[in-house]
Design a protein around this motif. Structure first.
Motif, PDB file in Angstrom:
ATOM      1  N   SER A 157       0.820  -1.210   0.000  1.00  0.00           N
ATOM      2  CA  SER A 157       0.000   0.000   0.000  1.00  0.00           C
ATOM      3  C   SER A 157       0.851   1.255   0.000  1.00  0.00           C
ATOM      4  O   SER A 157       0.494   2.269  -0.609  1.00  0.00           O
ATOM      5  N   TRP A 158       1.969   1.223   0.681  1.00  0.00           N
ATOM      6  CA  TRP A 158       2.839   2.395   0.782  1.00  0.00           C
ATOM      7  C   TRP A 158       3.887   2.442  -0.319  1.00  0.00           C
ATOM      8  O   TRP A 158       4.677   3.384  -0.379  1.00  0.00           O
ATOM      9  N   LYS A 159       3.903   1.407  -1.145  1.00  0.00           N
ATOM     10  CA  LYS A 159       4.866   1.340  -2.248  1.00  0.00           C
ATOM     11  C   LYS A 159       6.296   1.472  -1.728  1.00  0.00           C
ATOM     12  O   LYS A 159       7.096   2.260  -2.236  1.00  0.00           O
ATOM     13  N   LEU A 160       6.577   0.675  -0.704  1.00  0.00           N
ATOM     14  CA  LEU A 160       7.908   0.676  -0.094  1.00  0.00           C
ATOM     15  C   LEU A 160       8.666  -0.572  -0.547  1.00  0.00           C
ATOM     16  O   LEU A 160       8.095  -1.653  -0.671  1.00  0.00           O
ATOM     17  N   TYR A 161       9.952  -0.399  -0.765  1.00  0.00           N
ATOM     18  CA  TYR A 161      10.730  -1.508  -1.321  1.00  0.00           C
ATOM     19  C   TYR A 161      11.946  -1.877  -0.486  1.00  0.00           C
ATOM     20  O   TYR A 161      12.516  -2.941  -0.677  1.00  0.00           O
ATOM     21  N   ASN A 162      12.350  -1.005   0.421  1.00  0.00           N
ATOM     22  CA  ASN A 162      13.506  -1.293   1.270  1.00  0.00           C
ATOM     23  C   ASN A 162      13.022  -1.996   2.534  1.00  0.00           C
ATOM     24  O   ASN A 162      12.800  -1.377   3.572  1.00  0.00           O
ATOM     25  N   VAL A 163      12.833  -3.314   2.442  1.00  0.00           N
ATOM     26  CA  VAL A 163      12.215  -4.092   3.517  1.00  0.00           C
ATOM     27  C   VAL A 163      13.257  -4.996   4.169  1.00  0.00           C
ATOM     28  O   VAL A 163      13.984  -5.730   3.476  1.00  0.00           O
ATOM     29  N   SER A 164      13.320  -4.953   5.483  1.00  0.00           N
ATOM     30  CA  SER A 164      14.223  -5.818   6.247  1.00  0.00           C
ATOM     31  C   SER A 164      13.409  -6.574   7.299  1.00  0.00           C
ATOM     32  O   SER A 164      12.387  -6.082   7.778  1.00  0.00           O
ATOM     33  N   MET A 165      13.908  -7.760   7.667  1.00  0.00           N
ATOM     34  CA  MET A 165      13.252  -8.534   8.702  1.00  0.00           C
ATOM     35  C   MET A 165      14.243  -8.818   9.827  1.00  0.00           C
ATOM     36  O   MET A 165      15.411  -9.134   9.584  1.00  0.00           O
ATOM     37  N   ILE A 166      13.752  -8.679  11.064  1.00  0.00           N
ATOM     38  CA  ILE A 166      14.560  -8.964  12.246  1.00  0.00           C
ATOM     39  C   ILE A 166      13.893 -10.112  12.991  1.00  0.00           C
ATOM     40  O   ILE A 166      12.749  -9.976  13.423  1.00  0.00           O
ATOM     41  N   TYR A 167      14.576 -11.240  13.127  1.00  0.00           N
ATOM     42  CA  TYR A 167      13.969 -12.374  13.818  1.00  0.00           C
ATOM     43  C   TYR A 167      14.986 -13.008  14.760  1.00  0.00           C
ATOM     44  O   TYR A 167      16.180 -12.741  14.721  1.00  0.00           O
ATOM     45  N   LEU A 196      18.091  -9.727   9.530  1.00  0.00           N
ATOM     46  CA  LEU A 196      18.933  -9.582  10.697  1.00  0.00           C
ATOM     47  C   LEU A 196      18.545 -10.629  11.735  1.00  0.00           C
ATOM     48  O   LEU A 196      17.395 -10.675  12.179  1.00  0.00           O
ATOM     49  N   THR A 197      19.490 -11.474  12.098  1.00  0.00           N
ATOM     50  CA  THR A 197      19.264 -12.506  13.107  1.00  0.00           C
ATOM     51  C   THR A 197      19.775 -12.015  14.451  1.00  0.00           C
ATOM     52  O   THR A 197      20.944 -11.640  14.582  1.00  0.00           O
ATOM     53  N   VAL A 198      18.908 -12.020  15.444  1.00  0.00           N
ATOM     54  CA  VAL A 198      19.257 -11.520  16.772  1.00  0.00           C
ATOM     55  C   VAL A 198      19.373 -12.702  17.733  1.00  0.00           C
ATOM     56  O   VAL A 198      18.475 -13.557  17.780  1.00  0.00           O
ATOM     57  N   ARG A 219      12.923   3.199   5.393  1.00  0.00           N
ATOM     58  CA  ARG A 219      13.167   1.773   5.620  1.00  0.00           C
ATOM     59  C   ARG A 219      11.989   1.111   6.315  1.00  0.00           C
ATOM     60  O   ARG A 219      11.404   1.678   7.247  1.00  0.00           O
ATOM     61  N   VAL A 220      11.647  -0.074   5.890  1.00  0.00           N
ATOM     62  CA  VAL A 220      10.610  -0.888   6.530  1.00  0.00           C
ATOM     63  C   VAL A 220      11.310  -2.001   7.292  1.00  0.00           C
ATOM     64  O   VAL A 220      12.037  -2.809   6.701  1.00  0.00           O
ATOM     65  N   LEU A 221      11.099  -2.060   8.592  1.00  0.00           N
ATOM     66  CA  LEU A 221      11.732  -3.079   9.424  1.00  0.00           C
ATOM     67  C   LEU A 221      10.648  -3.927  10.077  1.00  0.00           C
ATOM     68  O   LEU A 221       9.873  -3.434  10.908  1.00  0.00           O
ATOM     69  N   ILE A 222      10.575  -5.178   9.688  1.00  0.00           N
ATOM     70  CA  ILE A 222       9.569  -6.109  10.200  1.00  0.00           C
ATOM     71  C   ILE A 222      10.199  -6.897  11.341  1.00  0.00           C
ATOM     72  O   ILE A 222      11.239  -7.550  11.164  1.00  0.00           O
ATOM     73  N   VAL A 223       9.573  -6.842  12.509  1.00  0.00           N
ATOM     74  CA  VAL A 223      10.128  -7.423  13.728  1.00  0.00           C
ATOM     75  C   VAL A 223       9.342  -8.667  14.120  1.00  0.00           C
ATOM     76  O   VAL A 223       8.129  -8.606  14.340  1.00  0.00           O
ATOM     77  N   VAL A 248       9.968   2.758   9.067  1.00  0.00           N
ATOM     78  CA  VAL A 248       8.639   2.219   9.335  1.00  0.00           C
ATOM     79  C   VAL A 248       8.824   0.868  10.022  1.00  0.00           C
ATOM     80  O   VAL A 248       9.390  -0.056   9.439  1.00  0.00           O
ATOM     81  N   TRP A 249       8.347   0.771  11.257  1.00  0.00           N
ATOM     82  CA  TRP A 249       8.482  -0.466  12.029  1.00  0.00           C
ATOM     83  C   TRP A 249       7.154  -1.214  12.040  1.00  0.00           C
ATOM     84  O   TRP A 249       6.115  -0.654  12.370  1.00  0.00           O
ATOM     85  N   ILE A 250       7.214  -2.488  11.687  1.00  0.00           N
ATOM     86  CA  ILE A 250       6.019  -3.351  11.695  1.00  0.00           C
ATOM     87  C   ILE A 250       6.326  -4.576  12.547  1.00  0.00           C
ATOM     88  O   ILE A 250       7.350  -5.236  12.338  1.00  0.00           O
ATOM     89  N   THR A 251       5.470  -4.880  13.497  1.00  0.00           N
ATOM     90  CA  THR A 251       5.675  -6.033  14.379  1.00  0.00           C
ATOM     91  C   THR A 251       4.637  -7.117  14.093  1.00  0.00           C
ATOM     92  O   THR A 251       3.489  -6.826  13.739  1.00  0.00           O
TER      93      THR A 251
END
Length: 836
Positions: A157-167, A196-198, A219-223, A248-251
C-alpha cells in the motif's frame, strides 16, 4: 540415580504449583490436567489465570471437576521437559497444556509422545514437520502464518521496497515465518533487502547489528521477536535515533499481542510502530463475563502488572483448557489415543474463534487486526481479511480495500502517513474555525483560533505528527460520530464538550472558558445626540408641522394685509413678516394685534393645536434623555418562561437539546440560526427575546455587537471547547477511555496556557472584531407620526381654510370683477408692484 532424585527434589521445591490441589484425591475428579507455564512472563501469567477460569466455567456448566497441576518452567526448556516427566509419572496427568516457546515445546513434545499423553502447545508457531514427528503434539493456538500476507499488503500500500526482517536466532519456527514472509512480499512485487538474526539473549552487540540496516530511505523493518527481546530492540533503536523519520516499524503478532500490557514509559520507545495481531471476536459475554472475572483474578495474582486486560494468549489458553476438559467428558478412557482422537474432533466456537483441528493443528486465522502505537498507548486502525483486504470494521456491510491507506488512520511519523482531522464548515463563529473554499482554484483553506491553537499544540508534542484538515458539512454531533466511525482521527473547531459525545470520542481538556450564557437586547438606543431634538417626531410629522405653520401664516397675512400697514411693502418684507407671524403663533396668540375676527378664530385654533404639539414634544424629548441605555430587556430564564418567549440558539449544536432537557424551554419556542448576523437581526426585530450561546461564542458576539446587546442572567456550567480525539472501540478501555494522543495533547495545551500563548491568541481574535454600533430600526417606532395628530391637523387646517374661504367670498362680493382665487392673487401681486 541420586542425581536424578536431587533434581526432582529441586524442581518440587522451586517450581510453583497452582491449581485445584485440594481436589486431587477426590473421587469426583473427572480427570487430571497438567500445565507448564512461565509464570515470570506476561504470557504465562495470562495462561495461568485463563486455564483456571476455564475449569471453573466447565464445572459450573457440567458439574464436573478436574484437577489442575501447574509447573513453572521459567522459560527453561530443560525445566519444562523435567516438569512434563514429573506431571506424567507422579501426578498422573492425562493431558498437558503449554508452554509458550518453541524450544520448550520441542522437548515437552518428545516426553509426551513417549508416554502417549496429548500435548496442546500454546506456542505461536509450530513447524509442520514437528507434528509429524511427535503425533501427540497438537497446535492449540491458530497458526499465525497468514499474517505475513497482511504485512506484505501493508508494504504494498505504501509502495515501499527497502524491507528488512529482524527475527530471533535459534527458533526453528522463525525459519518458516521468514519463508512465508518472503513469499508474500514477492507476490506483491517486493522482496526482503536484509535479514537480521538476533541472538535470544540480550546482547550489547544489537546496536552494531542495527547499524547495518541504516542504508536507504524510508526503511521498513519487520520485527518477529520474543516480547523481551523486542522491547530491548526498540529501546536500542530509539537510542540510535532509528524510530524517527525514514523508518517504518512493523511487528508481528508475537509482540503486537502484548502491546496492551505495556506502560507509557516503555511504549514511548515505540512511537509510530505498526502492529499486526490476531483478531479477538469479542465473545466474552458468552462465557460468564470472562473479561471482568479475568481482570479481577489477574490483578489479585499479578498486582505489579500495569494492565490487567486479557489478550489473545489468554483466550487461546482458555480455549485449550476447554478443549481438554470437554474431550475428557466425552470419553471414559484415561488419556492416550482415545483422548487424542476426541480432542481432534473438537468443533465449537471459543473465545479466540472457531475451534476446529486440521490435522494436528487448529485452522489458521484469516482475519487480523492492525494497530498503531502513538502517544502513550496504541490505536486500532482497522482489519485485514484474507481474500477481502483492508476494512475499517468487520460489519456485514463493511467495505474493503486493497490499500491500507483507505483506512486513513495510520499515524506513522516516518513516511508521511498523516492524521485526518475534521473541521466543522457550518461553524457560526468563524473566528474559531473558518473553512474557506475557493471553487475557482479548487482550494480549501482553514483558519481561525482553533486552527492556530492546534498548530501551536502540535509543535509542543514530544513526537512528530503530520495531519491534514478536511471540511465537514454537518452537525457537530454528526462530526463527533465521524471520529467514532473512524472517518477522522480528530476534530478541531468550536466543538463543545458534553457528556453525550463522550460515547463516541474522547476530548482534550477545554481550551476556552466553560459555560452557557443568555444574550439579550438592551433597551432602545437612540441615534446621534446632535439631532436628538428631532427624534420625538418622524420626518413626515416635521414636514406637516412646517406646512401647517406656513399655511396658517399665509391665511392670517391674507386676511390682515388690508388692515395692518406692517403687512404691506416690498415682497421680501411681506414674506418675512408673514413667516414671523406664522412662527410667533406657536408661542403667543397676539390677539390684540389682529383686526379681523376670521384671523382671530384661525389663530385661536392653531394656538390650541400648537400648544398640544409642543407639550407632547417636550415630554417625549425628556423621556429620551433620561431613559436607561444599558438595561437588559430580559434578566432571567423564568421571565422567558412566564412570557412564553421565543429564544434562539446555534443550528446543529447541542444547545437545543440542552434548552429543552435542562432549562425546561418548550421545543416550539426554540429557533435555530446559522450566523451571528441572523442572531442579531432576530433580536433587533424582536423575533426572539434572547439567544443562548457558549461563553466563547458570546465573547465573539458581544465583541462584534457591543452596544446593542448584553449578557444577562447566570452562567450555566458546561464543558467549553476542546479538541476531539479517537476513542478506541474496545470492550476494555485503553489509556483512560480515550485516544493515545490525549495525554500528550493535554500536556501541550497546559504548556501553551502557562506560557501565555493561549491568552495571546484569544486576545488577538477578540481584538480583530470591530464593534458595530447597532441602531435598532425598531426604535423608529418611538418617534411620533402624523397619524397621532391627524384630528388636530384637520381641525386647524379646516378652521384656517374656512376663514380664508369666507374672506375670499366677502372680498369677491365687494369686487365683483374678481371672481376667482387666481384673479384675487393676481390683483394682490399687481398691488404689490404698484406700491414699489
Amino acid at each position: 540415580m541420586h542425581k536424578f532424585a536431587f533434581l526432582l527434589w529441586f524442581i518440587n521445591m522451586h517450581v510453583i504449583i497452582h491449581g485445584n490441589t485440594a481436589d486431587n484425591e477426590s473421587s469426583d475428579v473427572k480427570g487430571i490436567i497438567g500445565a507448564i507455564l512461565d509464570s515470570s512472563s506476561r504470557i504465562g501469567q495470562e495462561h495461568a489465570v485463563a486455564i483456571n477460569l476455564a475449569l471453573e466455567d466447565f464445572h459450573q456448566k457440567n458439574n464436573l471437576s478436574f484437577a489442575l497441576h501447574v509447573r513453572n518452567s521459567q522459560g527453561d526448556p530443560l525445566l519444562a521437559a523435567t516438569a512434563a516427566r514429573d506431571l506424567i509419572d507422579n501426578q498422573k496427568v492425562q493431558a498437558i497444556i503449554g508452554p509458550q516457546t518453541w524450544a520448550e515445546t520441542s522437548l515437552v513434545a518428545e516426553v509426551c509422545t513417549q508416554k502417549s499423553i496429548p500435548f496442546l502447545s500454546l506456542a505461536d508457531a509450530t513447524p509442520e514437520w514437528a507434528m509429524k514427528k511427535w503425533p501427540f503434539l497438537l497446535q492449540s493456538s491458530p497458526r499465525q502464518i497468514m499474517q505475513m500476507k497482511a504485512i506484505a499488503e501493508i508494504v504494498k500500500s505504501w509502495k515501499l521496497y527497502n524491507v528488512s526482517m529482524i527475527y530471533e536466532d535459534g527458533d526453528s519456527s522463525s525459519t518458516e515465518v521468514l519463508s512465508r514472509l518472503s513469499e508474500a512480499l514477492t507476490s506483491v512485487g517486493t522482496e526482503l533487502s536484509n535479514v537480521l538474526t538476533v541472538p535470544p539473549l540480550v546482547s550489547s552487540s544489537l546496536s552494531q547489528q542495527l547499524e547495518k540496516l541504516r542504508e536507504g530511505q524510508c526503511r521498513v523493518l519487520i520485527v518477529h521477536l520474543s516480547f523481551p527481546l523486542a522491547l530491548h530492540l526498540f529501546e536500542t533503536a530509539k537510542r540510535m535515533d532509528m524510530m524517527g523519520e525514514g523508518n517504518v516499524w512493523i511487528t508481528t503478532g508475537t509482540f503486537t499481542s502484548l502491546v496492551h500490557s505495556l506502560n507509557a514509559s516503555t511504549i514511548s520507545n515505540m512511537q509510530g510502530v505498526i502492529g499486526v495481531k490476531s483478531y479477538i471476536p469479542k465473545l466474552w459475554h458468552q462465557y460468564g463475563n470472562f473479561y471482568h472475572r479475568f481482570r479481577k483474578k489477574f490483578s489479585s495474582e499479578n498486582f505489579e502488572e500495569f494492565n490487567y486486560e486479557p489478550g489473545i494468549f489468554a483466550t487461546e489458553a482458555y480455549d485449550a483448557a476447554t478443549i481438554v476438559v470437554d474431550s475428557m467428558r466425552k470419553t471414559n478412557k484415561k488419556g492416550g489415543q482415545f483422548l487424542l482422537d476426541k480432542i481432534l474432533r473438537s468443533n465449537f466456537t471459543g473465545l479466540s474463534g472457531q475451534i476446529q483441528f486440521n490435522g494436528h493443528e487448529r485452522a489458521p486465522k484469516h482475519t487480523f487486526q492492525i494497530i498503531n502505537v502513538i502517544g502513550s498507548s496504541y490505536r486500532e486502525i482497522g482489519f485485514w481479511s484474507d481474500g477481502l483486504g483492508f476494512s475499517k470494521s468487520l460489519d456485514p456491510n463493511a467495505s474493503y480495500s486493497s490499500s491500507v491507506k483507505e483506512l486513513g488512520k495510520v499515524v506513522n511519523p516516518t513516511c508521511d502517513i498523516r492524521l485526518r482531522i475534521g473541521v466543522p464548515s457550518m461553524s457560526i463563529f468563524k473566528q474559531y474555525a473558518n473553512v474557506i473554499q475557493d471553487h475557482s482554484e479548487n482550494v480549501t483553506s482553514f483558519k481561525g483560533f482553533a486552527i492556530d491553537l492546534f498548530y501551536e499544540t502540535v509543535k509542543k508534542l514530544p513526537y512528530h505528527l503530520e495531519y491534514d484538515y478536511f471540511a465537514f458539512n454537518g452537525t457537530y454531533d454528526e462530526l463527533v460520530k465521524q471520529v467514532y466511525l473512524k472517518n477522522y482521527d480528530a476534530v478541531v473547531g468550536d466543538v463543545t464538550i458534553v457528556s453525550t459525545r463522550y460515547e463516541y470520542a474522547s476530548f482534550t481538556q477545554p481550551f476556552t472558558d466553560t459555560g452557557l450564557v443568555m444574550v439579550v437586547p438592551v433597551k432602545s438606543k437612540t441615534g446621534g445626540r446632535t439631532w436628538l431634538f428631532m427624534k420625538p417626531f418622524t420626518k413626515l410629522m416635521w414636514i406637516l408641522i412646517l406646512v401647517i405653520i406656513f399655511y396658517n401664516g399665509f391665511v392670517v397675512w391674507m386676511i390682515e394685509r388690508n388692515h395692518c400697514p406692517e403687512l404691506k411693502g416690498p415682497i421680501l418684507h411681506q414674506t418675512t413678516t408673514m413667516l414671523w407671524l406664522a412662527f410667533c403663533s406657536l408661542f403667543s396668540l397676539n390677539g390684540d394685534r389682529l383686526h379681523s375676527n376670521l384671523s382671530r378664530v384661525a389663530m385661536v385654533v392653531w394656538f390650541f393645536v400648537a400648544l398640544i404639539i409642543t407639550q407632547i414634544y417636550t415630554a417625549s424629548l425628556a423621556s429620551m434623555l433620561i431613559v436607561e441605555q444599558f438595561e437588559p430587556t430580559v434578566d432571567s430564564i423564568q421571565q422567558l418562561k412566564n412570557n412564553n418567549a421565543i429564544v434562539g440558539c446555534d443550528r446543529g449544536s447541542y444547545l437545543q437539546r440542552y434548552l429543552q432537557d435542562a432549562l425546561g424551554i418548550n421545543a416550539e419556542n426554540i429557533k435555530q440560526f446559522d450566523s451571528q448576523e441572523s442572531h442579531a437581526n432576530a433580536l433587533r426585530n424582536k423575533k426572539i427575546a434572547a439567544v443562548f450561546l457558549d461563553v466563547p461564542g458570546a465573547k465573539i458576539f458581544l465583541a462584534k455587537y457591543c452596544k446593542g446587546f448584553v449578557q444577562a442572567g447566570p452562567i450555566y456550567k458546561l464543558g467549553g471547547y476542546g479538541f476531539v480525539l479517537l476513542q478506541k472501540f474496545l470492550l476494555f478501555p485503553v489509556f483512560p477511555r480515550g485516544s493515545p494522543l490525549l495525554p500528550g495533547v493535554n500536556q501541550a495545551l497546559l504548556n501553551i496556557s502557562e506560557s501565555g500563548t493561549l491568552r495571546d491568541l484569544e486576545n488577538s481574535m477578540l481584538a480583530s472584531e470591530k464593534c458595530k454600533d447597532i441602531i435598532d430600526p425598531g426604535a423608529e417606532t418611538t418617534s411620533l407620526s402624523p397619524a397621532s395628530f391627524m384630528v388636530l391637523f384637520i381641525l386647524t387646517g379646516g378652521t384656517s381654510t374656512t376663514a380664508l374661504l369666507i374672506y375670499i367670498f366677502s372680498e369677491s362680493y365687494l369686487w365683483p370683477g374678481q371672481r376667482t382665487m387666481w384673479s384675487l392673487m393676481m390683483a394682490v401681486i399687481k398691488h404689490w408692484r404698484s406700491q414699489k
